[in-house]
Every structure is written in structure tokens, then in C-alpha cells.
Design an enzyme around this catalytic site. Structure first.
Site, PDB file in Angstrom:
ATOM      1  N   HIS A 182      25.415  64.728 118.440  1.00 39.45           N
ATOM      2  CA  HIS A 182      26.667  64.697 119.209  1.00 39.45           C
ATOM      3  C   HIS A 182      26.917  63.283 119.743  1.00 39.45           C
ATOM      4  CE1 HIS A 182      25.700  69.143 120.259  1.00 39.45           C
ATOM      5  NE2 HIS A 182      26.720  69.177 119.423  1.00 39.45           N
ATOM      6  N   LYS A 199      29.236  84.447 125.608  1.00 42.75           N
ATOM      7  CA  LYS A 199      27.995  83.876 125.083  1.00 42.75           C
ATOM      8  C   LYS A 199      27.175  83.266 126.209  1.00 42.75           C
ATOM      9  CE  LYS A 199      27.350  81.314 120.959  1.00 42.75           C
ATOM     10  NZ  LYS A 199      27.981  80.348 120.030  1.00 42.75           N
ATOM     11  N   ARG A 238      28.807  68.122 109.599  1.00 41.58           N
ATOM     12  CA  ARG A 238      27.462  67.976 109.036  1.00 41.58           C
ATOM     13  C   ARG A 238      27.412  68.327 107.564  1.00 41.58           C
ATOM     14  NH1 ARG A 238      25.361  71.226 114.106  1.00 41.58           N
ATOM     15  NH2 ARG A 238      27.404  72.055 113.627  1.00 41.58           N
ATOM     16  N   SER A 261      22.400  72.179 118.113  1.00 42.07           N
ATOM     17  CA  SER A 261      21.808  72.578 119.395  1.00 42.07           C
ATOM     18  C   SER A 261      20.997  73.858 119.216  1.00 42.07           C
ATOM     19  CB  SER A 261      22.904  72.817 120.435  1.00 42.07           C
ATOM     20  OG  SER A 261      23.659  71.660 120.631  1.00 42.07           O
TER      21      SER A 261
HETATM   22  P1  ADP Z   1      26.201  72.936 117.594  1.00 38.67           P
HETATM   23  O1  ADP Z   1      25.645  74.052 118.425  1.00 38.67           O
HETATM   24  O2  ADP Z   1      26.305  73.311 116.139  1.00 38.67           O
HETATM   25  O3  ADP Z   1      25.527  71.628 117.811  1.00 38.67           O
HETATM   26  P2  ADP Z   1      28.649  72.346 119.116  1.00 38.67           P
HETATM   27  O4  ADP Z   1      29.743  73.321 119.351  1.00 38.67           O
HETATM   28  O5  ADP Z   1      27.902  71.956 120.321  1.00 38.67           O
HETATM   29  O6  ADP Z   1      27.735  72.898 117.975  1.00 38.67           O
HETATM   30  O7  ADP Z   1      29.222  71.054 118.383  1.00 38.67           O
HETATM   31  C1  ADP Z   1      30.381  70.400 118.752  1.00 38.67           C
HETATM   32  C2  ADP Z   1      30.838  69.483 117.650  1.00 38.67           C
HETATM   33  O8  ADP Z   1      29.796  68.579 117.302  1.00 38.67           O
HETATM   34  C3  ADP Z   1      31.197  70.182 116.351  1.00 38.67           C
HETATM   35  O9  ADP Z   1      32.296  69.491 115.787  1.00 38.67           O
HETATM   36  C4  ADP Z   1      29.982  69.994 115.471  1.00 38.67           C
HETATM   37  O10 ADP Z   1      30.297  70.026 114.120  1.00 38.67           O
HETATM   38  C5  ADP Z   1      29.553  68.613 115.916  1.00 38.67           C
HETATM   39  N1  ADP Z   1      28.127  68.371 115.701  1.00 38.67           N
HETATM   40  C6  ADP Z   1      27.111  69.139 116.106  1.00 38.67           C
HETATM   41  N2  ADP Z   1      25.938  68.604 115.744  1.00 38.67           N
HETATM   42  C7  ADP Z   1      26.235  67.454 115.073  1.00 38.67           C
HETATM   43  C8  ADP Z   1      25.449  66.455 114.421  1.00 38.67           C
HETATM   44  N3  ADP Z   1      24.119  66.561 114.362  1.00 38.67           N
HETATM   45  N4  ADP Z   1      26.089  65.415 113.844  1.00 38.67           N
HETATM   46  C9  ADP Z   1      27.429  65.344 113.877  1.00 38.67           C
HETATM   47  N5  ADP Z   1      28.231  66.256 114.463  1.00 38.67           N
HETATM   48  C10 ADP Z   1      27.642  67.303 115.056  1.00 38.67           C
END
Ligand code: ADP
Length: 162
Positions: free
Chosen positions: A17, A41, A90, A127
Site C-alpha cells: 500500500h 466485517k 497486483r 493485508s
Molecule cells: P488488501 O486487503 O487486499 O490489501 P485493501 O482494500 O486494503 O486490500 O487494498 C486497498 C487497495 O490497495 C486496493 O486497490 C488494492 O488492490 C491495493 N493493494 C493492496 N495490496 C497491494 C500491494 N501489495 N501492491 C499494490 N497495491 C496493493
């Protein structure tokens, strides 16, 4: 000024992120990281805790701020004069879901979504997977900012003690 919104659950924020936030901050005048509240959730961290962890993680990025929202993302974008939604991608799974979401959001209010390809070194990070691995004792220190890793270890210890 161009304002972008980066929405997500961020439960908790990972290095993947953070890499996206840095890259978006370099392209837009202002970036708002918005923790989307999903009342159905139960997260590992409360929304307030996620916001605090995010704020600590982006302290060195002056044009980035953290907020939360319950409701339609496009309404949040409108209220905050944001002209772009930015998401990290991703792989194909993210793309299939995000494309539909982006098209729906554009149909609703005309707001556009931009995609940032994940850095390959973070492409496998989510996450939920980090939490799962950490729950079973796997080493996730290099996958999260240090203070987030500390908070996760603390939360897991609290849960184990229950
Ligand atoms: P996650 O639980 O899959 O990490 P989130 O809802 O917290 O999902 O993610 C928010 C945004 O960050 C989404 O657009 C997701 O695709 C993106 N994201 C999550 N992990 C990564 C990563 N490792 N690299 C790039 N973008 C990411």
C-alpha cells in the site's frame, strides 16, 4: 489542485500500500487515503487504529492525509472535490474486480479511476495474507512498516492470551 482518493480497508497498511501511496503522491497535488468502513466485517484493527497506523506510515508525505468513510465512494469523492480514484493492481484478480468497480463509479458520477501496477516485490502482499501468515507464526517483518509490525504482534499476543 488535483485531488486523488486511495480507498481500501487497510487492515493493516502494508509496504505494498505504502509504495502505491508514494507513487500517487508524486503525481497528484493532494492524496486522501480513505479507510472504507464495512460494518459487516470485523477487522483485526478498528477503523481508528487503522487510521493511526496509516497516519504514522505517511508522516513524511506532506500532501497525503488519512480519513474514513461509510457509504458510496463516489459520494466521498464528490464531497472532497477529488477527481480521481487510484487503486493498486497486483494481478488479474484485482483487475477483473477493479475494472467493473471503476466502470460503475464512472457511470455513477463521472469520476475516473487510475491504476498503479504493484511493484513486483510487493505483488504477493495483501493485508489478509500477511495477517494469516503472522497468526501462524510466519515472519512478516519485512512486509509492513515497523510500527505496523509491532502493532500486529501486540494484537496477536492479546488474542492468544484471551
Ligand atoms: P488488501 O486487503 O487486499 O490489501 P485493501 O482494500 O486494503 O486490500 O487494498 C486497498 C487497495 O490497495 C486496493 O486497490 C488494492 O488492490 C491495493 N493493494 C493492496 N495490496 C497491494 C500491494 N501489495 N501492491 C499494490 N497495491 C496493493
Amino acid at each position: 489542485m488535483s485531488i486523488a482518493v486511495c480507498p481500501g480497508s487497510f487492515d493493516p497498511v502494508t509496504n505494498g500500500h505504502l509504495d502505491v501511496f508514494r507513487r500517487v503522491a508524486a503525481q497528484f497535488g493532494e492524496v486522501i487515503i480513505t479507510v472504507m468502513i464495512n460494518k459487516s466485517k470485523q477487522g483485526m484493527f478498528s477503523v481508528e487504529e487503522r487510521i493511526e497506523l496509516l497516519e504514522d506510515a505517511v508522516r513524511d508525505l506532506p500532501n497525503v492525509r488519512v480519513d474514513s468513510w461509510h457509504g458510496l465512494l463516489v459520494e466521498y469523492a464528490r464531497q472532497n472535490a477529488a477527481t480521481a480514484i487510484v487503486k493498486g493492481l497486483r494481478g488479474a484478480n484485482d483487475f477483473d474486480y477493479e475494472l467493473q468497480m471503476a466502470q460503475m463509479n464512472r457511470a455513477l458520477t463521472g469520476v475516473d479511476t487510475f491504476f498503479v501496477p504493484a511493484d513486483p516485490q510487493y505483488g504477493y502482499l495483501s493485508s489478509s495474507l500477511v495477517k494469516e501468515v503472522a497468526t501462524f507464526g510466519g515472519e512478516v517483518a519485512g512486509m509492513l512498516p515497523e510500527h505496523v509490525h509491532t502493532a500486529l504482534q501486540k494484537r496477536l499476543a492479546e488474542r492468544a492470551a484471551r
